[in-house]
Design an enzyme around this catalytic site. Structure first.
Site, PDB file in Angstrom:
ATOM      1  N   ASP A 150       0.836  -1.192   0.000  1.00 39.28           N
ATOM      2  CA  ASP A 150       0.000   0.000   0.000  1.00 39.28           C
ATOM      3  C   ASP A 150       0.877   1.250   0.000  1.00 39.28           C
ATOM      4  O   ASP A 150       2.102   1.173   0.093  1.00 39.28           O
ATOM      5  CB  ASP A 150      -0.934  -0.024   1.209  1.00 39.28           C
ATOM      6  CG  ASP A 150      -2.300   0.554   0.900  1.00 39.28           C
ATOM      7  OD1 ASP A 150      -2.402   1.404  -0.007  1.00 39.28           O
ATOM      8  OD2 ASP A 150      -3.285   0.168   1.563  1.00 39.28           O
ATOM      9  N   ASP A 208       2.827   4.839 -15.842  1.00 37.96           N
ATOM     10  CA  ASP A 208       3.893   4.515 -16.797  1.00 37.96           C
ATOM     11  C   ASP A 208       4.929   3.581 -16.192  1.00 37.96           C
ATOM     12  O   ASP A 208       5.481   2.726 -16.884  1.00 37.96           O
ATOM     13  CB  ASP A 208       4.600   5.793 -17.273  1.00 37.96           C
ATOM     14  CG  ASP A 208       3.751   6.635 -18.209  1.00 37.96           C
ATOM     15  OD1 ASP A 208       2.732   6.136 -18.716  1.00 37.96           O
ATOM     16  OD2 ASP A 208       4.112   7.812 -18.436  1.00 37.96           O
TER      17      ASP A 208
END
Length: 529
Positions: A150, A208
């Site tokens: 996380d 990306d």
């Protein structure tokens, strides 16, 4: 400067690490299994996971492919051990996590765990910042094979921006995990911390790089938890929408993760539950159930173990379904499968039943050929030649698999070209080319053949860059009609290298600008991987 820095960072990362996409065998198809969070949040314990494993082994879920059992937040103590290692909560897990891992593996499952890249987890437990190598070794010693990392409580250091700090930490974890004798599957939550901004440049930038570092990424908001307020269906649709924006990233070895399946949420109708499952399968998304498994109904188990749809989800091409058309109520999504067939999913977002007549050409198929269309919910089949007529109940999704006379189809990448920030569709007809709200119809559906884009409204004409203007001209194969699609979402002109830009025709390519990032149909070649 931003673009130069990112290019240097990307090149360095590729030299220093083996990208997950270069090792797709670590996770060749999207994971399927169970996680406690959306159903139980911090109320997890040994009994829950033992009962879940026993139930999944007995009710057919394990046999259907749901073989991951993953702990989420709150499994540990609030303090580390004197040697700085993490410790499990002995009240919740009296026999320990190594014992639990051994138990579930003996039944045929694999074992996953949760941590956070920051100094604290989202629940306030110790994060891994500064202890990454120690925690990775600890997890491996416990028999863990999957890490969900996380991104709560991550703060910029060393002059980095927030996005750069996340890349630094997730890149560090990738290098550590990749260097282990048995690398862990790496689930990255970094993109979710950038998804709700009006300026999506940082979100696009994070998207990306996550495919280089991990096998899957939680790209947006959390699905509504069982005890949460609000509409569970609306929550599913939010994550569905985000997933449609990022199809270009997915391929074998990396999967976009729109979060958990929630089949026992009391706010969902059966049609909504089945749509949730069917759309995630159409996306080739992770199928991680968060529910009280022993309490699932036979009907829930029935659709969750649908062999045809699980085969779609686990198809080795891992191609994500993309939007062939969209109007105010209905989305039509398509993708190709490894056996040469074509998947068609029709979602009714509206509040009443609708009927649609969908021309085969919209689906990338040849209207002059005959096809067999198999309904993947009930197995019925029908012959299709010119168009698909379908009636869809409110919030339901109809899903078909199209095959030709030899089992295969010759599909052409076909669908809408839309700006992922505004949602507007590239629209072309005799009146010109521009962007408009998506309303369906041939002027907003494009065939992509090689480097050419042709609207179905004028198939003999190609999208053309006239300097900074866009036009449609007879296809002649010149540079002004050549376009390349990049992992950044840019659609670049072969003439002087400008980028398609909503509101400005063709303009100089910027860094992940809202106006220059687009979704295209599945099957289009993506440069930059």
């Amino acid at each position: 400067m931003k673009a130069l820095f990112a290019a240097i960072t990307m090149a360095h990362a590729l030299l220093q690490t083996q990208a997950s996409l270069q090792n797709p065998n670590l996770l060749p198809t999207p994971p399927m299994g169970f996680n406690n969070w959306a159903r139980f949040m911090c109320d997890l314990n040994e009994t829950l996971f033992v009962e879940t494993a026993d139930a999944m082994a007995a009710n057919g879920l394990l046999a259907a492919g749901y073989n991951w059992l993953n702990l989420d937040d709150c499994w540990m103590t609030h303090q580390r051990a004197p040697n700085n290692s993490l410790m499990w909560n002995t009240t919740k897990f009296p026999r320990g996590l190594p014992w639990l891992g051994s138990y579930v593996k003996a039944k045929g499952f694999r074992f996953g765990i949760y941590e956070d890249a920051g100094n604290l987890t989202c629940g306030g437990y110790p994060g891994s910042l500064g202890h990454e190598e120690l925690d990775a070794r600890t997890f491996a010693d416990w028999g863990v094979e999957y890490l969900k990392l996380d991104g709560c409580n991550v703060f910029p250091e060393g002059g980095r921006t927030s996005e750069q700090q996340y890349e630094h930490l997730y890149g560090l974890w990738h290098r550590i995990l990749s260097g282990m004798p048995h690398p862990l599957v790496f689930s990255e939550s970094a993109p979710a911390y950038f998804a709700n901004e009006k300026n999506l440049s940082d979100w696009y930038t994070v998207m990306d790089w996550v495919p280089r570092y991990g096998e899957l990424a939680r790209h947006s908001t959390d699905i509504l938890v069982y005890a949460g307020e609000g509409s569970a269906w609306d929550s599913i649709m939010v994550n569905y929408r985000y997933n449609t924006l990022v199809a270009r990233y997915q391929r074998p070895g990396y999967y976009n993760d729109p979060d958990f399946l929630i089949p026992d949420h009391p706010g969902l109708t059966m049609d909504e539950k089945k749509s949730h499952f069917g759309l995630w399968a159409s996306f080739a998304a992770p199928l991680i159930i968060s529910a009280y498994i022993p309490g699932l109904s036979e009907e829930d188990i029935g659709y969750l173990t649908n062999r045809d749809l699980i085969a779609v989800d686990q198809d080795p091409l891992a191609q994500q379904a993309t939007l062939a058309s969209r109007d105010d109520e209905v989305d039509v999504l398509t993708r190709s499968l490894a056996d040469g067939s074509r998947l068609v999913s029709v979602l009714n977002r509206g509040n009443s039943s609708v009927q649609r007549v969908i021309p085969l050409q919209w689906l990338g198929l040849n209207p002059g050929q005959r096809y067999q269309a198999r309904n993947l919910w009930d197995g019925t089949e029908k012959r299709i030649r010119k168009d698909l007529t379908v009636t869809v109940r409110s919030h339901a999704t109809e899903i078909y698999k199209f095959t030709g006379s030899n089992g295969r189809v010759d599909a052409v990448s076909t669908g809408i070209v839309f700006n992922t920030a505004s949602g507007n569709c590239l629209t072309g007809d005799a009146a010109g080319v521009g962007f408009a709200p998506c309303t369906g119809g041939e002027k907003q559906i494009w065939q992509v053949r090689g480097s050419e884009l042709r609207p179905l409204s004028l198939l003999g004409e190609c999208l053309t860059a006239d300097g900074t203007r866009l036009s449609l001209r007879p296809c002649a194969g010149d540079e002004a009609q050549m376009w390349s699609y990049h992992i950044s979402g840019n659609l670049k002109s072969g003439h002087e290298g400008g980028c398609l830009t909503e509101g400005h025709g063709v303009a100089s390519c910027g860094w992940e600008l809202n106006s220059q990032v687009f979704g295209l149909p599945s099957g289009v070649r993506v440069s930059g991987y």
